[in-house]
Design an enzyme around this catalytic site. Structure first.
Site, PDB file in Angstrom:
ATOM      1  N   LEU A 185      44.183  92.077  63.000  1.00 41.98           N
ATOM      2  CA  LEU A 185      45.388  92.892  63.236  1.00 41.98           C
ATOM      3  C   LEU A 185      45.112  94.328  62.825  1.00 41.98           C
ATOM      4  O   LEU A 185      44.626  94.547  61.716  1.00 41.98           O
ATOM      5  CB  LEU A 185      46.520  92.425  62.308  1.00 41.98           C
ATOM      6  CG  LEU A 185      47.217  91.099  62.532  1.00 41.98           C
ATOM      7  CD1 LEU A 185      48.170  90.857  61.363  1.00 41.98           C
ATOM      8  CD2 LEU A 185      47.992  91.116  63.845  1.00 41.98           C
ATOM      9  N   HIS A 186      45.406  95.276  63.692  1.00 42.62           N
ATOM     10  CA  HIS A 186      45.314  96.666  63.240  1.00 42.62           C
ATOM     11  C   HIS A 186      46.163  97.638  64.043  1.00 42.62           C
ATOM     12  O   HIS A 186      46.259  98.815  63.681  1.00 42.62           O
ATOM     13  CB  HIS A 186      43.860  97.155  63.259  1.00 42.62           C
ATOM     14  CG  HIS A 186      43.352  97.458  64.630  1.00 42.62           C
ATOM     15  ND1 HIS A 186      42.882  96.489  65.476  1.00 42.62           N
ATOM     16  CD2 HIS A 186      43.260  98.629  65.319  1.00 42.62           C
ATOM     17  CE1 HIS A 186      42.513  97.040  66.612  1.00 42.62           C
ATOM     18  NE2 HIS A 186      42.740  98.331  66.548  1.00 42.62           N
ATOM     19  N   ARG A 187      46.795  97.190  65.146  1.00 44.90           N
ATOM     20  CA  ARG A 187      47.601  98.120  65.962  1.00 44.90           C
ATOM     21  C   ARG A 187      48.740  98.701  65.139  1.00 44.90           C
ATOM     22  O   ARG A 187      49.463  97.936  64.474  1.00 44.90           O
ATOM     23  CB  ARG A 187      48.244  97.401  67.141  1.00 44.90           C
ATOM     24  CG  ARG A 187      47.329  96.928  68.163  1.00 44.90           C
ATOM     25  CD  ARG A 187      47.088  97.927  69.273  1.00 44.90           C
ATOM     26  NE  ARG A 187      45.744  97.644  69.736  1.00 44.90           N
ATOM     27  CZ  ARG A 187      44.806  98.540  69.965  1.00 44.90           C
ATOM     28  NH1 ARG A 187      45.069  99.813  69.835  1.00 44.90           N
ATOM     29  NH2 ARG A 187      43.620  98.186  70.346  1.00 44.90           N
ATOM     30  N   ASP A 216      45.291  91.614  67.921  1.00 42.84           N
ATOM     31  CA  ASP A 216      45.910  92.673  68.721  1.00 42.84           C
ATOM     32  C   ASP A 216      44.840  93.672  69.164  1.00 42.84           C
ATOM     33  O   ASP A 216      45.132  94.761  69.627  1.00 42.84           O
ATOM     34  CB  ASP A 216      47.055  93.363  67.962  1.00 42.84           C
ATOM     35  CG  ASP A 216      46.619  93.973  66.636  1.00 42.84           C
ATOM     36  OD1 ASP A 216      45.398  94.048  66.378  1.00 42.84           O
ATOM     37  OD2 ASP A 216      47.499  94.382  65.863  1.00 42.84           O
ATOM     38  N   ARG A 263      43.306  99.800  57.794  1.00 43.80           N
ATOM     39  CA  ARG A 263      44.697 100.227  58.021  1.00 43.80           C
ATOM     40  C   ARG A 263      45.664  99.123  57.587  1.00 43.80           C
ATOM     41  O   ARG A 263      46.678  99.372  56.924  1.00 43.80           O
ATOM     42  CB  ARG A 263      44.899 100.519  59.520  1.00 43.80           C
ATOM     43  CG  ARG A 263      46.338 100.818  59.916  1.00 43.80           C
ATOM     44  CD  ARG A 263      46.493 100.852  61.433  1.00 43.80           C
ATOM     45  NE  ARG A 263      45.980 102.061  62.051  1.00 43.80           N
ATOM     46  CZ  ARG A 263      46.658 103.223  62.126  1.00 43.80           C
ATOM     47  NH1 ARG A 263      47.867 103.322  61.637  1.00 43.80           N
ATOM     48  NH2 ARG A 263      46.124 104.268  62.700  1.00 43.80           N
TER      49      ARG A 263
END
Ligand code: UD1
Length: 363
Positions: free
Chosen positions: A204-206, A282, A239
């Site tokens: 996940l990073h969006r 994502d 992030r």
């Protein structure tokens, strides 16, 4: 002919590596790597250069983190300085990160030709910084090398001359094929004591998923439910980690049946992917890699710039509340199988090099 290959962030390194290895076979090409420094941690950058057998970047811009404008602005100023001195004939930008757009603008304004590798893909979602990067780059570049036919159609609809577009296939597959032997031999599963287990990989990073406290909290709560059904391996993007800590959600790390890791190297991540029962992600690149490897992929996004992975591959766009339903389908063996899209064959770098040979006849 002097060629600049621009890379900035993790997914770019896999895209320039096969092309670099192909181009250096030609004596008349002077190929240089420019790393803007958007990703700078060892495990987000240097490890990838090492595994992909890339030399240290010929030019390192040390742009680092910041707001979108700080990153784009600093990249432009520093890249322009290098172009003034080096005067390359062709700048190749890849993917859709901030440097893709920033460096195309700088080169074009200095009348240097620009080629975009992975041109034409669109999510049609202008709230994504990557969509802006893709559209601006494709509005001004000279050569468009696309990974799938839908990308050609998008470009034609936007008014790009068909003669400038070449369907070359997916360069990410070249990286996998380049390192296949090492990937198969890697022993990350033993290191994590999961070699005889079913597991799900989570990435996940969006910003749309991890920058809002409520959204991130909801996602992590659903993942907790998933860990009751299957072991989850979560290599955490910086992030995302920063936000989990800032939002005080760190109790998530204590969950049973969950292994949280630092970002993994390319070889280790691909080895894990090969054996995964499913992936929840994502990421853009992971949607493609799972399609190539035939691994079920549930993408936590409302849209994708890679629709071919849904239409032909193993990818499905899912809402958070649908995750458990799809997990059951996969665990029962009832999920779709998918097929490999055209020209995802490990020979994209060869096709791109043929295009560059044609371009070089003009110099
Ligand atoms: C960037 C790309 C995205 C790509 C992703 C892959 C843009 C707009 N986004 O997003 O398209 O899918 O890379 O990872 O270009 N950080 C570190 N160490 C690093 C790099 C970043 O700690 O080596 C931290 C930064 O300080 C920042 C955060 O991670 O706070 C996000 O980095 P940033 O480069 O802004 O964007 P990504 O989310 O990585």
């Amino acid at each position: 002919m002097k060629i600049f290959l621009v890379a900035a962030a993790r997914p770019n390194f896999m895209k320039i590596a096969p092309l670099y290895h192909q181009l250096i076979k030609y004596e008349n090409f002077d190929t240089k790597i420019i790393h803007t420094g958007q990703h700078y941690d060892k495990n987000m950058s240097d490890d990838f250069f090492y595994e992909l057998m890339l030399p240290s970047p010929h030019f390192y811009l040390n742009v680092g983190s910041g707001t979108q404008s700080e990153q784009v602005g600093n990249t432009m100023i520093k890249f322009e300085n290098i172009l003034f001195k080096e005067k390359p004939n062709l700048v190749v930008v890849v993917g859709d990160v901030n440097a893709t757009m920033a460096c195309s603008i700088v080169a074009k304004k200095l009348n240097i030709q620009v080629a975009h590798l992975e041109a034409g893909i669109r999510s049609f979602d202008m709230s994504m910084p990557e969509e802006i990067n893709r559209k601006v780059t494709d509005a001004i570049c000279d050569y468009y090398w696309t990974p799938s036919i839908d990308a050609n159609e998008n470009l034609v609809k936007e008014g790009v001359d068909r003669n400038k577009i070449k369907f070359v296939g997916n360069i990410m597959i070249d990286s996998f094929e380049l390192l296949k032997d090492k990937i198969y031999k890697d022993n990350i599963k033993k290191e994590l004591s999961i070699d005889d287990k079913d597991y799900c990989i989570l990435t996940l990073h969006r910003p749309s998923n991890v920058d809002s406290e409520e959204m991130l909290k909801n996602i992590l709560n659903t993942i907790k439910k998933i860990t009751k059904k299957i072991q989850v391996i979560f290599p955490i993007h910086p992030r995302t980690k920063k936000n989990i800590l800032n939002f005080g959600l760190n109790h998530f790390f204590e969950e049973k049946n969950l292994i949280c890791l630092e970002p993994l190297s390319y070889i280790k991540f691909m080895n894990l992917l090969l054996g995964a029962k499913l992936v929840i992600t994502d990421s853009g690149g992971v949607q493609e890699e799972t399609t190539y490897l035939g691994v079920p992929c549930l993408t936590l996004r409302e849209n994708t710039e890679r629709p071919i992975t849904v239409l032909e591959g193993t990818n499905t766009l899912v809402k958070l509340e649908e995750l458990l339903y799809y997990l059951e389908l996969i665990l029962k063996g009832k999920y779709k199988k998918g097929s490999i899209p055209l020209l995802w064959d490990g020979k994209t770098a060869i096709r791109v090099t043929e295009e560059i040979i044609k371009i070089s006849r003009n110099f």
